[in-house]
Design a protein around this motif. Sequence first.
Motif, PDB file in Angstrom:
ATOM      1  N   LYS A 128       0.836  -1.202   0.000  1.00 37.23           N
ATOM      2  CA  LYS A 128       0.000   0.000   0.000  1.00 37.23           C
ATOM      3  C   LYS A 128       0.872   1.255   0.000  1.00 37.23           C
ATOM      4  O   LYS A 128       0.574   2.233  -0.693  1.00 37.23           O
ATOM      5  CB  LYS A 128      -0.927  -0.009   1.206  1.00 37.23           C
ATOM      6  CG  LYS A 128      -1.836   1.218   1.302  1.00 37.23           C
ATOM      7  CD  LYS A 128      -2.793   1.112   2.477  1.00 37.23           C
ATOM      8  CE  LYS A 128      -3.702   2.328   2.578  1.00 37.23           C
ATOM      9  NZ  LYS A 128      -4.676   2.200   3.695  1.00 37.23           N
ATOM     10  N   LEU A 129       1.961   1.228   0.766  1.00 37.83           N
ATOM     11  CA  LEU A 129       2.861   2.376   0.828  1.00 37.83           C
ATOM     12  C   LEU A 129       3.640   2.529  -0.477  1.00 37.83           C
ATOM     13  O   LEU A 129       3.894   3.649  -0.928  1.00 37.83           O
ATOM     14  CB  LEU A 129       3.811   2.226   2.019  1.00 37.83           C
ATOM     15  CG  LEU A 129       3.128   2.041   3.382  1.00 37.83           C
ATOM     16  CD1 LEU A 129       4.156   1.947   4.493  1.00 37.83           C
ATOM     17  CD2 LEU A 129       2.142   3.164   3.664  1.00 37.83           C
ATOM     18  N   VAL A 130       4.004   1.406  -1.086  1.00 42.04           N
ATOM     19  CA  VAL A 130       4.662   1.464  -2.397  1.00 42.04           C
ATOM     20  C   VAL A 130       3.712   2.024  -3.446  1.00 42.04           C
ATOM     21  O   VAL A 130       4.076   2.874  -4.267  1.00 42.04           O
ATOM     22  CB  VAL A 130       5.181   0.071  -2.808  1.00 42.04           C
ATOM     23  CG1 VAL A 130       5.642   0.065  -4.263  1.00 42.04           C
ATOM     24  CG2 VAL A 130       6.323  -0.362  -1.885  1.00 42.04           C
ATOM     25  N   ALA A 131       2.469   1.571  -3.426  1.00 42.36           N
ATOM     26  CA  ALA A 131       1.478   2.054  -4.392  1.00 42.36           C
ATOM     27  C   ALA A 131       1.238   3.557  -4.231  1.00 42.36           C
ATOM     28  O   ALA A 131       0.895   4.240  -5.209  1.00 42.36           O
ATOM     29  CB  ALA A 131       0.165   1.292  -4.226  1.00 42.36           C
ATOM     30  N   GLY A 157       3.556   5.667  -3.580  1.00 42.19           N
ATOM     31  CA  GLY A 157       4.693   6.425  -4.094  1.00 42.19           C
ATOM     32  C   GLY A 157       6.061   6.029  -3.598  1.00 42.19           C
ATOM     33  O   GLY A 157       7.072   6.400  -4.215  1.00 42.19           O
ATOM     34  N   ALA A 158       6.175   5.317  -2.481  1.00 47.14           N
ATOM     35  CA  ALA A 158       7.495   4.940  -1.962  1.00 47.14           C
ATOM     36  C   ALA A 158       8.185   3.985  -2.933  1.00 47.14           C
ATOM     37  O   ALA A 158       7.568   3.057  -3.460  1.00 47.14           O
ATOM     38  CB  ALA A 158       7.350   4.281  -0.592  1.00 47.14           C
ATOM     39  N   GLY A 159       9.474   4.216  -3.156  1.00 56.15           N
ATOM     40  CA  GLY A 159      10.195   3.383  -4.116  1.00 56.15           C
ATOM     41  C   GLY A 159      10.433   1.975  -3.626  1.00 56.15           C
ATOM     42  O   GLY A 159      10.198   0.989  -4.337  1.00 56.15           O
ATOM     43  N   LEU A 160      10.925   1.853  -2.403  1.00 56.05           N
ATOM     44  CA  LEU A 160      11.188   0.556  -1.779  1.00 56.05           C
ATOM     45  C   LEU A 160      10.906   0.690  -0.291  1.00 56.05           C
ATOM     46  O   LEU A 160      11.272   1.693   0.331  1.00 56.05           O
ATOM     47  CB  LEU A 160      12.636   0.109  -2.004  1.00 56.05           C
ATOM     48  CG  LEU A 160      13.077  -1.223  -1.392  1.00 56.05           C
ATOM     49  CD1 LEU A 160      14.151  -1.879  -2.272  1.00 56.05           C
ATOM     50  CD2 LEU A 160      13.623  -1.078   0.038  1.00 56.05           C
ATOM     51  N   VAL A 161      10.256  -0.312   0.277  1.00 55.66           N
ATOM     52  CA  VAL A 161       9.999  -0.346   1.712  1.00 55.66           C
ATOM     53  C   VAL A 161      10.819  -1.476   2.308  1.00 55.66           C
ATOM     54  O   VAL A 161      10.671  -2.640   1.907  1.00 55.66           O
ATOM     55  CB  VAL A 161       8.502  -0.558   2.022  1.00 55.66           C
ATOM     56  CG1 VAL A 161       8.278  -0.610   3.530  1.00 55.66           C
ATOM     57  CG2 VAL A 161       7.670   0.554   1.400  1.00 55.66           C
ATOM     58  N   ALA A 162      11.720  -1.138   3.218  1.00 54.25           N
ATOM     59  CA  ALA A 162      12.521  -2.129   3.929  1.00 54.25           C
ATOM     60  C   ALA A 162      11.999  -2.208   5.355  1.00 54.25           C
ATOM     61  O   ALA A 162      12.200  -1.290   6.149  1.00 54.25           O
ATOM     62  CB  ALA A 162      13.996  -1.747   3.904  1.00 54.25           C
ATOM     63  N   VAL A 163      11.313  -3.285   5.668  1.00 57.10           N
ATOM     64  CA  VAL A 163      10.643  -3.449   6.959  1.00 57.10           C
ATOM     65  C   VAL A 163      11.550  -4.230   7.897  1.00 57.10           C
ATOM     66  O   VAL A 163      11.952  -5.363   7.586  1.00 57.10           O
ATOM     67  CB  VAL A 163       9.312  -4.206   6.798  1.00 57.10           C
ATOM     68  CG1 VAL A 163       8.540  -4.194   8.106  1.00 57.10           C
ATOM     69  CG2 VAL A 163       8.480  -3.640   5.667  1.00 57.10           C
ATOM     70  N   THR A 164      11.872  -3.666   9.060  1.00 58.41           N
ATOM     71  CA  THR A 164      12.634  -4.408  10.060  1.00 58.41           C
ATOM     72  C   THR A 164      11.672  -5.176  10.957  1.00 58.41           C
ATOM     73  O   THR A 164      10.623  -4.671  11.353  1.00 58.41           O
ATOM     74  CB  THR A 164      13.508  -3.469  10.905  1.00 58.41           C
ATOM     75  OG1 THR A 164      12.707  -2.425  11.464  1.00 58.41           O
ATOM     76  CG2 THR A 164      14.592  -2.843  10.037  1.00 58.41           C
TER      77      THR A 164
END
Length: 309
Positions: A208-211, A213-220
């Motif tokens: 949802k966050l990528v859609a 606009g975020a390019g890449l989401v790196a979740v810890t």
Amino acid sequence: MKVVTMGVHVLDVLVRPVEAIPEGQGATLVDDIRMTAAGTAAGTALTLAKLGARVRTAGAIGTDPTGDLLVRLLDKAGIDTGLLVRRIDTSTSASVLPIRPNGDRPSLHLLGANITYGLDDVPWAAVAEATHLHLGGPELIGADVAARILAHAKEHDVVTSVDLLAPGELGTFDQIEPLLPYVDYLLPNDDQILGFSGEGDLVTGAKKLVAAGAGLVAVTRGGDGALLVTAEGTEAVPAFEIDVVDTTGCGDAFSAGFLRGISLDRTPREAAILGSAAAALVAQGLGSDHGDFDLAEADEFSMTAKVRS
């Protein structure tokens, strides 16, 4: 790598080990008490400097002794503190962290000057001159202000990254939606993904966050490692097997290692491995500044340490 880390600056007072707070005016002996620079801007700056980046840090702190000590600690780490603004009428943000024997860290936190940072404080020229801008805790300054700062960075071809501060239960999508189109790398934890996205699972929330606009989401994900999510797919990166002393600053260390890896033209997976190594090295001692390591030593650790299964 010439990076500006902007946003949250905190002085942490860490006490270890703490199993319980004594009742009344009781007292108990502990093994260690330390004071360190911390926060999603300052904590990330500490590890970036260790890994060889040139770091300038920007944010708001007080003119109180807490702020003086915070500046000295950052200066000692080789970080340029000239972009910090000092507030006369507001305290420096601080936390007291009673660290449990298993490394967990409940927090007693003072927001302080962090929430006063605004557009008039932003060093626009310094941002434009950087190769990277890392904005930590955008929800404290507001989505519109954060979006303006990140848009300025993108207009000058600066790589942008964002880490969140608030726990997921306090997060909402509208707190971050306006800034996502200007974010190359979003670096939240799993709790924040669920809270800020409003979704029920990590992959759906990250997508949802990528859609948006975020390019890449790196979740810890703590001991479960990291999850990399793009529009093309997902990839898991395991954490390393270590004896955890304190998890304070591990997310910031991951962000720093990941971004340093990206600056060296490593793949996102390779960057996440460096991030996980940096986090593991920090977690083996007390505070965000733990560990006398550099890039070569972090890489060596990543190649020799056992990963969690």
